[in-house]
Design an enzyme around this catalytic site. Structure first.
Site, mmCIF file in Angstrom:
data_model
loop_
_atom_site.group_PDB
_atom_site.id
_atom_site.type_symbol
_atom_site.label_atom_id
_atom_site.label_comp_id
_atom_site.label_asym_id
_atom_site.label_seq_id
_atom_site.Cartn_x
_atom_site.Cartn_y
_atom_site.Cartn_z
ATOM 1 N N SER A 253 -24.324 -25.501 37.778
ATOM 2 C CA SER A 253 -22.681 -25.708 38.448
ATOM 3 C C SER A 253 -22.768 -24.610 39.748
ATOM 4 C CB SER A 253 -21.586 -25.055 37.487
ATOM 5 O OG SER A 253 -21.896 -23.884 37.293
ATOM 6 N N LYS A 254 -21.886 -25.304 40.450
ATOM 7 C CA LYS A 254 -21.807 -24.564 42.010
ATOM 8 C C LYS A 254 -21.503 -22.973 41.699
ATOM 9 C CE LYS A 254 -18.698 -27.916 43.634
ATOM 10 N NZ LYS A 254 -17.629 -28.586 44.278
ATOM 11 N N ARG A 255 -20.977 -22.577 40.508
ATOM 12 C CA ARG A 255 -20.694 -21.182 40.691
ATOM 13 C C ARG A 255 -22.363 -20.415 40.675
ATOM 14 N NH1 ARG A 255 -18.554 -21.203 35.558
ATOM 15 N NH2 ARG A 255 -17.886 -23.445 35.849
#
Ligand code: GLU
Length: 487
Positions: A253-255
Protein backbone atom coordinates in the site's frame (compact mmCIF):
# COMPACT_ATOMS: atom_id res chain seq x y z
CA UNK A 1 -6.34 -22.96 -30.11
CA UNK A 2 -4.66 -19.60 -30.25
CA UNK A 3 -3.55 -18.11 -26.98
CA UNK A 4 -5.12 -14.75 -26.25
CA UNK A 5 -4.65 -12.98 -22.95
CA UNK A 6 -5.78 -9.65 -21.66
CA UNK A 7 -5.11 -7.00 -19.08
CA UNK A 8 -8.36 -5.41 -18.01
CA UNK A 9 -7.64 -2.37 -15.86
CA UNK A 10 -10.27 -0.11 -14.40
CA UNK A 11 -9.23 3.50 -14.93
CA UNK A 12 -9.44 4.54 -11.32
CA UNK A 13 -6.45 6.82 -10.90
CA UNK A 14 -3.03 5.33 -11.41
CA UNK A 15 -1.20 2.23 -12.53
CA UNK A 16 -0.44 0.19 -9.41
CA UNK A 17 2.81 -1.73 -9.69
CA UNK A 18 0.96 -4.92 -8.72
CA UNK A 19 -0.98 -4.57 -11.98
CA UNK A 20 2.28 -4.95 -13.83
CA UNK A 21 2.57 -8.52 -12.61
CA UNK A 22 -0.68 -9.43 -14.35
CA UNK A 23 0.45 -7.55 -17.44
CA UNK A 24 3.72 -9.47 -17.56
CA UNK A 25 2.23 -12.90 -17.01
CA UNK A 26 -0.49 -12.26 -19.59
CA UNK A 27 2.01 -10.84 -22.05
CA UNK A 28 4.49 -13.69 -21.57
CA UNK A 29 1.92 -16.43 -22.00
CA UNK A 30 0.61 -14.86 -25.20
CA UNK A 31 4.00 -14.07 -26.71
CA UNK A 32 5.51 -17.41 -25.87
CA UNK A 33 2.73 -19.05 -27.86
CA UNK A 34 2.62 -16.57 -30.73
CA UNK A 35 -0.68 -15.32 -29.38
CA UNK A 36 -2.11 -11.89 -28.73
CA UNK A 37 -2.00 -9.64 -25.69
CA UNK A 38 -5.01 -7.37 -25.38
CA UNK A 39 -5.77 -4.38 -23.18
CA UNK A 40 -9.41 -3.77 -22.36
CA UNK A 41 -10.59 -0.77 -20.43
CA UNK A 42 -13.11 -1.71 -17.75
CA UNK A 43 -14.81 1.56 -17.01
CA UNK A 44 -18.30 0.49 -16.04
CA UNK A 45 -18.00 1.65 -12.46
CA UNK A 46 -18.65 5.29 -13.17
CA UNK A 47 -18.22 6.32 -9.52
CA UNK A 48 -14.59 5.22 -9.53
CA UNK A 49 -13.74 6.53 -12.98
CA UNK A 50 -10.82 8.94 -13.07
CA UNK A 51 -10.21 10.95 -16.21
CA UNK A 52 -6.72 10.55 -17.66
CA UNK A 53 -6.02 7.07 -16.27
CA UNK A 54 -6.44 5.45 -19.67
CA UNK A 55 -3.50 7.48 -20.92
CA UNK A 56 -1.44 6.41 -17.92
CA UNK A 57 -2.14 2.77 -18.72
CA UNK A 58 -0.97 3.05 -22.31
CA UNK A 59 1.93 5.32 -21.46
CA UNK A 60 3.10 2.77 -18.88
CA UNK A 61 3.02 0.00 -21.46
CA UNK A 62 5.11 2.17 -23.74
CA UNK A 63 7.62 3.01 -21.02
CA UNK A 64 7.88 -0.68 -20.17
CA UNK A 65 8.35 -1.59 -23.82
CA UNK A 66 5.39 -3.95 -23.79
CA UNK A 67 3.60 -4.09 -27.12
CA UNK A 68 -0.14 -4.43 -27.14
CA UNK A 69 -1.79 -6.31 -29.98
CA UNK A 70 -5.34 -5.09 -29.55
CA UNK A 71 -6.81 -2.16 -27.63
CA UNK A 72 -8.63 1.13 -28.05
CA UNK A 73 -5.42 2.48 -29.61
CA UNK A 74 -4.11 -0.60 -31.37
CA UNK A 75 -7.36 -1.67 -32.96
CA UNK A 76 -8.29 -5.32 -33.46
CA UNK A 77 -11.13 -7.45 -34.73
CA UNK A 78 -12.96 -7.84 -31.46
CA UNK A 79 -13.58 -4.26 -30.37
CA UNK A 80 -14.70 -1.93 -29.05
CA UNK A 81 -12.06 -2.40 -26.35
CA UNK A 82 -13.59 0.00 -23.86
CA UNK A 83 -16.54 -1.32 -21.89
CA UNK A 84 -18.52 1.89 -21.89
CA UNK A 85 -18.58 1.58 -25.69
CA UNK A 86 -20.12 -1.89 -25.47
CA UNK A 87 -23.30 -1.16 -23.55
CA UNK A 88 -25.59 -2.40 -26.33
CA UNK A 89 -23.74 -5.71 -26.40
CA UNK A 90 -24.24 -6.24 -22.66
CA UNK A 91 -27.89 -5.30 -22.89
CA UNK A 92 -28.49 -7.87 -25.61
CA UNK A 93 -26.78 -10.68 -23.70
CA UNK A 94 -28.47 -9.78 -20.42
CA UNK A 95 -31.79 -10.05 -22.21
CA UNK A 96 -30.81 -13.44 -23.52
CA UNK A 97 -30.17 -14.67 -19.98
CA UNK A 98 -33.53 -13.31 -18.82
CA UNK A 99 -35.31 -15.02 -21.70
CA UNK A 100 -33.65 -18.31 -20.86
CA UNK A 101 -34.66 -17.84 -17.22
CA UNK A 102 -31.06 -17.69 -16.00
CA UNK A 103 -31.56 -14.11 -14.90
CA UNK A 104 -34.47 -11.87 -13.97
CA UNK A 105 -35.55 -8.26 -13.72
CA UNK A 106 -35.80 -6.93 -10.20
CA UNK A 107 -37.36 -3.68 -9.06
CA UNK A 108 -36.53 -3.47 -5.40
CA UNK A 109 -36.11 0.00 -3.97
CA UNK A 110 -33.23 1.12 -1.83
CA UNK A 111 -35.58 1.10 1.17
CA UNK A 112 -36.58 -2.49 0.51
CA UNK A 113 -32.95 -3.54 0.27
CA UNK A 114 -32.06 -1.71 3.47
CA UNK A 115 -34.98 -3.31 5.24
CA UNK A 116 -33.95 -6.77 3.96
CA UNK A 117 -30.39 -6.26 5.16
CA UNK A 118 -31.48 -4.98 8.52
CA UNK A 119 -33.88 -7.80 9.34
CA UNK A 120 -31.31 -10.42 8.33
CA UNK A 121 -28.67 -8.81 10.52
CA UNK A 122 -31.14 -8.60 13.37
CA UNK A 123 -31.64 -12.34 13.05
CA UNK A 124 -27.90 -12.86 13.07
CA UNK A 125 -27.60 -13.83 9.39
CA UNK A 126 -25.20 -12.65 6.75
CA UNK A 127 -27.09 -10.00 4.79
CA UNK A 128 -27.94 -11.21 1.31
CA UNK A 129 -30.54 -10.73 -1.35
CA UNK A 130 -33.64 -12.71 -0.45
CA UNK A 131 -34.85 -13.43 -3.94
CA UNK A 132 -37.71 -10.93 -3.74
CA UNK A 133 -38.19 -10.78 -7.53
CA UNK A 134 -36.85 -14.21 -8.39
CA UNK A 135 -40.23 -15.72 -9.11
CA UNK A 136 -41.93 -12.52 -10.16
CA UNK A 137 -44.27 -12.76 -13.11
CA UNK A 138 -42.21 -12.47 -16.30
CA UNK A 139 -44.81 -10.65 -18.37
CA UNK A 140 -45.42 -8.22 -15.57
CA UNK A 141 -41.70 -7.58 -15.25
CA UNK A 142 -41.31 -6.99 -18.96
CA UNK A 143 -44.16 -4.50 -18.93
CA UNK A 144 -42.60 -2.55 -16.07
CA UNK A 145 -39.25 -2.47 -17.87
CA UNK A 146 -40.88 -1.29 -21.08
CA UNK A 147 -42.80 1.36 -19.16
CA UNK A 148 -39.43 2.83 -18.21
CA UNK A 149 -39.37 1.79 -14.59
CA UNK A 150 -35.96 1.56 -12.96
CA UNK A 151 -34.70 -2.03 -12.72
CA UNK A 152 -31.67 -4.23 -12.28
CA UNK A 153 -30.99 -7.64 -13.80
CA UNK A 154 -30.00 -10.38 -11.37
CA UNK A 155 -28.42 -13.75 -11.96
CA UNK A 156 -30.66 -16.65 -10.97
CA UNK A 157 -28.19 -18.67 -8.96
CA UNK A 158 -29.34 -22.27 -8.55
CA UNK A 159 -29.45 -23.67 -5.03
CA UNK A 160 -27.23 -26.42 -3.59
CA UNK A 161 -24.74 -26.74 -6.37
CA UNK A 162 -21.06 -27.32 -6.10
CA UNK A 163 -18.99 -25.24 -8.51
CA UNK A 164 -15.47 -26.40 -9.24
CA UNK A 165 -12.90 -24.06 -10.72
CA UNK A 166 -9.49 -25.31 -11.85
CA UNK A 167 -7.11 -22.44 -11.26
CA UNK A 168 -3.77 -22.23 -13.08
CA UNK A 169 -2.08 -20.99 -9.92
CA UNK A 170 -4.27 -21.96 -6.98
CA UNK A 171 -5.21 -25.42 -8.19
CA UNK A 172 -8.70 -26.77 -7.73
CA UNK A 173 -11.16 -24.54 -5.88
CA UNK A 174 -14.65 -25.60 -4.80
CA UNK A 175 -17.60 -23.36 -4.04
CA UNK A 176 -21.21 -23.87 -3.08
CA UNK A 177 -23.92 -21.83 -4.77
CA UNK A 178 -25.60 -21.58 -1.37
CA UNK A 179 -22.95 -19.00 -0.48
CA UNK A 180 -23.79 -16.89 -3.52
CA UNK A 181 -26.27 -14.08 -3.89
CA UNK A 182 -28.36 -13.48 -6.96
CA UNK A 183 -25.74 -11.03 -8.11
CA UNK A 184 -26.64 -7.97 -10.11
CA UNK A 185 -25.62 -8.21 -13.75
CA UNK A 186 -27.04 -4.93 -14.99
CA UNK A 187 -27.23 -1.94 -12.66
CA UNK A 188 -30.05 0.57 -12.53
CA UNK A 189 -27.90 3.05 -14.47
CA UNK A 190 -27.93 0.59 -17.38
CA UNK A 191 -24.26 -0.29 -16.96
CA UNK A 192 -23.30 -3.92 -16.57
CA UNK A 193 -21.51 -5.07 -13.44
CA UNK A 194 -18.10 -6.68 -13.63
CA UNK A 195 -19.76 -10.12 -13.37
CA UNK A 196 -21.60 -9.76 -16.65
CA UNK A 197 -19.18 -7.63 -18.64
CA UNK A 198 -16.10 -9.71 -17.91
CA UNK A 199 -17.74 -12.89 -19.18
CA UNK A 200 -19.18 -11.38 -22.33
CA UNK A 201 -15.99 -9.53 -23.19
CA UNK A 202 -13.60 -12.37 -22.53
CA UNK A 203 -15.79 -14.65 -24.58
CA UNK A 204 -16.34 -12.32 -27.51
CA UNK A 205 -12.70 -11.28 -27.51
CA UNK A 206 -11.77 -14.97 -27.63
CA UNK A 207 -9.62 -14.75 -24.51
CA UNK A 208 -8.09 -18.12 -23.68
CA UNK A 209 -6.33 -17.35 -20.38
CA UNK A 210 -7.07 -14.84 -17.64
CA UNK A 211 -4.72 -13.62 -14.92
CA UNK A 212 -6.35 -11.53 -12.25
CA UNK A 213 -5.81 -10.74 -8.58
CA UNK A 214 -6.84 -13.07 -5.75
CA UNK A 215 -9.37 -10.47 -4.62
CA UNK A 216 -11.54 -11.81 -7.46
CA UNK A 217 -11.47 -15.45 -6.33
CA UNK A 218 -14.85 -15.21 -4.65
CA UNK A 219 -16.41 -14.17 -7.95
CA UNK A 220 -15.08 -17.22 -9.81
CA UNK A 221 -18.17 -19.39 -9.24
CA UNK A 222 -20.37 -16.60 -10.59
CA UNK A 223 -18.14 -16.44 -13.62
CA UNK A 224 -18.32 -20.18 -14.08
CA UNK A 225 -22.12 -20.21 -13.76
CA UNK A 226 -22.51 -17.34 -16.19
CA UNK A 227 -20.39 -19.15 -18.77
CA UNK A 228 -22.48 -22.22 -18.24
CA UNK A 229 -25.73 -20.29 -18.69
CA UNK A 230 -24.51 -18.83 -21.95
CA UNK A 231 -23.27 -22.23 -23.07
CA UNK A 232 -19.74 -20.91 -23.54
CA UNK A 233 -16.42 -22.39 -22.56
CA UNK A 234 -14.75 -20.55 -19.72
CA UNK A 235 -11.14 -19.44 -20.34
CA UNK A 236 -8.47 -20.83 -18.07
CA UNK A 237 -8.06 -18.65 -15.05
CA UNK A 238 -5.17 -17.92 -12.68
CA UNK A 239 -5.42 -15.84 -9.54
CA UNK A 240 -2.21 -13.98 -8.81
CA UNK A 241 -1.45 -13.68 -5.08
CA UNK A 242 -1.30 -10.26 -3.46
CA UNK A 243 2.06 -8.59 -3.12
CA UNK A 244 2.58 -7.76 0.54
CA UNK A 245 4.23 -4.77 2.18
CA UNK A 246 7.96 -5.24 2.90
CA UNK A 247 7.22 -6.21 6.51
CA UNK A 248 4.88 -8.94 5.29
CA UNK A 249 1.87 -7.19 6.78
CA UNK A 250 -1.01 -6.43 4.50
CA UNK A 251 -1.32 -5.79 0.83
CA UNK A 252 1.28 -3.47 -0.68
CA UNK A 253 0.00 0.00 0.00
CA UNK A 254 0.87 3.64 -0.47
CA UNK A 255 1.60 4.04 3.21
CA UNK A 256 4.82 2.06 2.77
CA UNK A 257 6.25 4.02 -0.16
CA UNK A 258 5.63 4.32 -3.86
CA UNK A 259 3.22 1.93 -5.52
CA UNK A 260 2.35 3.80 -8.71
CA UNK A 261 4.46 2.70 -11.63
CA UNK A 262 4.93 6.35 -12.60
CA UNK A 263 6.66 7.01 -9.28
CA UNK A 264 9.21 4.29 -9.94
CA UNK A 265 9.96 5.80 -13.32
CA UNK A 266 10.34 9.19 -11.74
CA UNK A 267 12.67 7.82 -9.09
CA UNK A 268 14.93 6.62 -11.86
CA UNK A 269 14.30 2.89 -12.10
CA UNK A 270 15.04 1.22 -15.41
CA UNK A 271 12.23 -0.73 -17.03
CA UNK A 272 14.49 -3.79 -17.18
CA UNK A 273 14.99 -3.72 -13.41
CA UNK A 274 11.33 -3.15 -12.63
CA UNK A 275 10.27 -5.96 -14.95
CA UNK A 276 12.92 -8.34 -13.63
CA UNK A 277 11.95 -7.61 -10.04
CA UNK A 278 8.22 -7.91 -10.62
CA UNK A 279 8.28 -11.17 -12.57
CA UNK A 280 10.31 -12.85 -9.85
CA UNK A 281 7.73 -11.89 -7.23
CA UNK A 282 5.56 -14.76 -8.34
CA UNK A 283 7.52 -16.86 -10.78
CA UNK A 284 10.21 -19.40 -9.98
CA UNK A 285 11.53 -20.62 -13.26
CA UNK A 286 12.85 -24.10 -13.65
CA UNK A 287 15.84 -22.75 -15.54
CA UNK A 288 17.83 -25.79 -14.66
CA UNK A 289 15.60 -27.65 -17.06
CA UNK A 290 16.38 -25.22 -19.86
CA UNK A 291 19.79 -23.74 -19.22
CA UNK A 292 21.32 -26.15 -16.76
CA UNK A 293 21.70 -23.29 -14.29
CA UNK A 294 20.41 -23.44 -10.75
CA UNK A 295 20.55 -19.96 -9.34
CA UNK A 296 19.87 -17.00 -11.45
CA UNK A 297 18.14 -13.72 -10.88
CA UNK A 298 18.76 -11.58 -13.91
CA UNK A 299 16.23 -12.15 -16.66
CA UNK A 300 15.45 -10.02 -19.65
CA UNK A 301 11.85 -9.84 -20.74
CA UNK A 302 12.74 -11.91 -23.81
CA UNK A 303 14.18 -14.67 -21.65
CA UNK A 304 11.18 -14.46 -19.38
CA UNK A 305 8.82 -14.91 -22.31
CA UNK A 306 10.91 -17.76 -23.57
CA UNK A 307 10.95 -19.58 -20.22
CA UNK A 308 7.43 -18.78 -19.11
CA UNK A 309 5.20 -21.63 -18.01
CA UNK A 310 2.17 -21.22 -15.79
CA UNK A 311 3.24 -24.15 -13.65
CA UNK A 312 6.15 -22.04 -12.39
CA UNK A 313 3.82 -19.42 -10.87
CA UNK A 314 3.68 -19.39 -7.09
CA UNK A 315 0.74 -19.55 -4.75
CA UNK A 316 2.43 -17.80 -1.87
CA UNK A 317 2.38 -14.09 -1.19
CA UNK A 318 5.57 -12.27 -2.12
CA UNK A 319 6.92 -9.32 -0.13
CA UNK A 320 7.77 -6.10 -1.89
CA UNK A 321 11.41 -5.81 -0.94
CA UNK A 322 12.48 -2.34 -2.04
CA UNK A 323 16.17 -2.99 -1.40
CA UNK A 324 15.98 -5.89 -3.79
CA UNK A 325 14.48 -3.67 -6.46
CA UNK A 326 17.26 -1.19 -5.87
CA UNK A 327 19.79 -4.01 -6.18
CA UNK A 328 18.34 -5.01 -9.55
CA UNK A 329 18.47 -1.42 -10.71
CA UNK A 330 22.09 -1.07 -9.66
CA UNK A 331 22.99 -4.29 -11.44
CA UNK A 332 21.35 -3.13 -14.63
CA UNK A 333 22.95 0.31 -14.50
CA UNK A 334 26.36 -1.21 -13.85
CA UNK A 335 26.08 -3.64 -16.72
CA UNK A 336 24.34 -1.39 -19.21
CA UNK A 337 26.23 -0.43 -22.31
CA UNK A 338 27.37 3.15 -21.61
CA UNK A 339 25.96 4.54 -24.81
CA UNK A 340 22.54 3.05 -24.03
CA UNK A 341 22.76 4.25 -20.47
CA UNK A 342 23.49 7.75 -21.73
CA UNK A 343 20.39 7.59 -23.92
CA UNK A 344 18.28 6.39 -21.02
CA UNK A 345 19.61 9.06 -18.70
CA UNK A 346 18.96 11.79 -21.22
CA UNK A 347 15.47 10.49 -21.84
CA UNK A 348 14.79 10.36 -18.10
CA UNK A 349 16.30 13.80 -17.63
CA UNK A 350 14.14 15.32 -20.32
CA UNK A 351 11.07 13.88 -18.66
CA UNK A 352 11.69 14.49 -14.99
CA UNK A 353 14.77 16.51 -14.09
CA UNK A 354 15.20 18.81 -17.07
CA UNK A 355 18.80 19.57 -16.20
CA UNK A 356 20.20 21.63 -19.06
CA UNK A 357 23.79 20.49 -18.41
CA UNK A 358 22.86 16.86 -18.88
CA UNK A 359 20.69 17.64 -21.86
CA UNK A 360 23.42 19.43 -23.76
CA UNK A 361 26.33 17.24 -22.69
CA UNK A 362 27.83 15.64 -25.79
CA UNK A 363 30.54 13.84 -23.89
CA UNK A 364 28.35 12.39 -21.18
CA UNK A 365 29.50 8.84 -21.88
CA UNK A 366 33.05 9.40 -20.61
CA UNK A 367 31.62 10.76 -17.39
CA UNK A 368 29.12 7.94 -17.06
CA UNK A 369 31.96 5.43 -17.34
CA UNK A 370 33.34 6.96 -14.16
CA UNK A 371 30.14 7.12 -12.12
CA UNK A 372 27.92 4.29 -13.29
CA UNK A 373 29.29 1.73 -10.86
CA UNK A 374 28.28 3.80 -7.88
CA UNK A 375 24.74 4.79 -8.74
CA UNK A 376 21.63 2.84 -7.94
CA UNK A 377 19.12 4.86 -9.96
CA UNK A 378 19.09 7.25 -12.90
CA UNK A 379 18.40 9.97 -10.38
CA UNK A 380 21.54 9.11 -8.43
CA UNK A 381 23.41 8.93 -11.68
CA UNK A 382 22.33 12.46 -12.51
CA UNK A 383 23.34 13.60 -9.04
CA UNK A 384 26.75 12.04 -9.29
CA UNK A 385 27.39 13.84 -12.56
CA UNK A 386 26.63 17.18 -10.98
CA UNK A 387 30.20 17.99 -9.95
CA UNK A 388 31.31 17.79 -13.56
CA UNK A 389 29.01 20.66 -14.38
CA UNK A 390 29.16 22.83 -11.29
CA UNK A 391 31.68 23.49 -8.57
CA UNK A 392 30.36 22.23 -5.22
CA UNK A 393 28.70 25.03 -3.30
CA UNK A 394 29.51 23.48 0.02
CA UNK A 395 32.19 21.20 1.32
CA UNK A 396 30.87 18.21 3.20
CA UNK A 397 33.99 17.09 4.92
CA UNK A 398 35.58 17.42 8.29
CA UNK A 399 39.19 18.41 7.77
CA UNK A 400 39.94 17.90 11.45
CA UNK A 401 40.28 14.19 10.75
CA UNK A 402 43.49 14.83 8.86
CA UNK A 403 45.79 16.48 11.37
CA UNK A 404 48.82 17.35 9.31
CA UNK A 405 46.60 18.51 6.50
CA UNK A 406 44.66 20.87 8.70
CA UNK A 407 47.86 22.44 10.05
CA UNK A 408 49.35 23.01 6.61
CA UNK A 409 46.31 23.37 4.41
CA UNK A 410 47.17 26.68 2.78
CA UNK A 411 50.77 25.69 2.05
CA UNK A 412 49.65 22.33 0.82
CA UNK A 413 47.12 23.90 -1.52
CA UNK A 414 49.84 26.16 -2.90
CA UNK A 415 52.01 23.11 -3.57
CA UNK A 416 49.21 21.21 -5.26
CA UNK A 417 48.52 24.30 -7.34
CA UNK A 418 52.15 24.45 -8.39
CA UNK A 419 52.07 20.79 -9.33
CA UNK A 420 49.00 21.30 -11.50
CA UNK A 421 50.49 24.35 -13.13
CA UNK A 422 53.52 22.32 -14.14
CA UNK A 423 51.31 20.14 -16.32
CA UNK A 424 50.38 20.87 -19.93
CA UNK A 425 47.62 23.37 -20.49
CA UNK A 426 45.34 20.91 -22.24
CA UNK A 427 45.86 18.46 -19.34
CA UNK A 428 46.67 15.73 -21.86
CA UNK A 429 49.83 14.73 -20.00
CA UNK A 430 48.00 13.96 -16.73
CA UNK A 431 49.22 10.46 -16.18
CA UNK A 432 48.71 8.46 -13.01
CA UNK A 433 52.47 8.24 -12.58
CA UNK A 434 52.98 11.98 -12.73
CA UNK A 435 50.21 12.61 -10.22
CA UNK A 436 51.40 9.89 -7.86
CA UNK A 437 54.92 11.19 -7.91
CA UNK A 438 53.97 14.83 -7.38
CA UNK A 439 51.40 14.17 -4.67
CA UNK A 440 53.71 11.81 -2.78
CA UNK A 441 56.41 14.47 -2.71
CA UNK A 442 53.95 16.97 -1.22
CA UNK A 443 52.85 14.44 1.37
CA UNK A 444 56.44 13.81 2.36
CA UNK A 445 57.16 17.52 2.78
CA UNK A 446 54.29 17.98 5.23
CA UNK A 447 54.56 14.58 6.85
CA UNK A 448 51.08 13.72 5.63
CA UNK A 449 49.92 10.48 4.09
CA UNK A 450 49.78 10.91 0.40
CA UNK A 451 46.17 9.68 0.41
CA UNK A 452 45.42 12.71 2.57
CA UNK A 453 46.88 15.01 -0.04
CA UNK A 454 44.64 13.44 -2.62
CA UNK A 455 41.76 14.01 -0.27
CA UNK A 456 42.31 17.74 -0.40
CA UNK A 457 41.99 17.66 -4.14
CA UNK A 458 39.07 15.29 -4.08
CA UNK A 459 37.12 17.47 -1.68
CA UNK A 460 38.02 20.61 -3.59
CA UNK A 461 36.58 19.34 -6.83
CA UNK A 462 33.57 17.36 -5.64
CA UNK A 463 32.78 18.80 -2.22
CA UNK A 464 32.85 15.30 -0.75
CA UNK A 465 35.43 12.83 0.51
CA UNK A 466 34.32 10.28 -2.08
CA UNK A 467 34.42 10.73 -5.78
CA UNK A 468 34.62 8.72 -8.92
CA UNK A 469 38.15 7.81 -10.05
CA UNK A 470 40.04 11.00 -9.32
CA UNK A 471 42.51 11.43 -12.15
CA UNK A 472 39.99 10.72 -14.86
CA UNK A 473 37.59 13.17 -13.24
CA UNK A 474 40.32 15.83 -13.07
CA UNK A 475 41.11 15.31 -16.69
CA UNK A 476 37.50 15.76 -17.69
CA UNK A 477 37.25 18.96 -15.64
CA UNK A 478 40.46 20.34 -17.17
CA UNK A 479 43.33 22.27 -15.70
CA UNK A 480 41.67 25.64 -15.45
CA UNK A 481 38.59 24.37 -13.65
CA UNK A 482 40.59 22.26 -11.24
CA UNK A 483 42.76 25.21 -10.28
CA UNK A 484 39.70 27.37 -9.78
CA UNK A 485 38.05 24.81 -7.50
CA UNK A 486 41.25 24.27 -5.57
CA UNK A 487 41.58 27.93 -4.75
N1 GLU B 1 -11.18 -4.44 -13.95
C1 GLU B 1 -10.70 -5.37 -12.99
C2 GLU B 1 -9.67 -4.69 -12.12
O1 GLU B 1 -9.19 -3.63 -12.47
C3 GLU B 1 -10.07 -6.52 -13.71
C4 GLU B 1 -10.25 -7.83 -13.11
C5 GLU B 1 -9.93 -8.88 -14.18
O2 GLU B 1 -8.80 -8.90 -14.66
O3 GLU B 1 -10.81 -9.62 -14.57
O4 GLU B 1 -9.31 -5.19 -11.09
Amino acid sequence: MSIRTRFAPSPTGYFHIAGLQKVLYSYALAKKNNGQYIVRIEDTDRNRYVEGTEDVIFESHKLMGIDIDESIHDGGDYGPYRQSDRLDIYKKYAQELVEKDFAYYAFETKEELDEMRKSQMDEGHRPRYNGLYREYDKEEAKKRVEAGEEYVVRLKVPAHREIVVEDMIMGQMKFSTDDLDDYILVKSDGYPTYHLAVVIDDHLMKISHIFRGVEWIATSPIMKLTYEFFGWEMPQIGHVPNILNPNGQGKLSKRNGSVALSEFFEEGYLKEAIINFIILLGWSPSIERVHGEKEREIFSIEEFVDLFETKDLNKSNPKFNREKLLWFNKEYIKNFDTKDLADRLKEWNSRYLKNADIESDDSIEVKLELVKERSQTLKELAESLEFFYNAPNKIEWNIKQLKNVQKNLEDMKAEIKKLIESFDDDSKDWTHEKWEEGMRAIGDRFEAKHGDVFMVLRVAITGEPFSPPLFESLQILGKEEVLKRLS
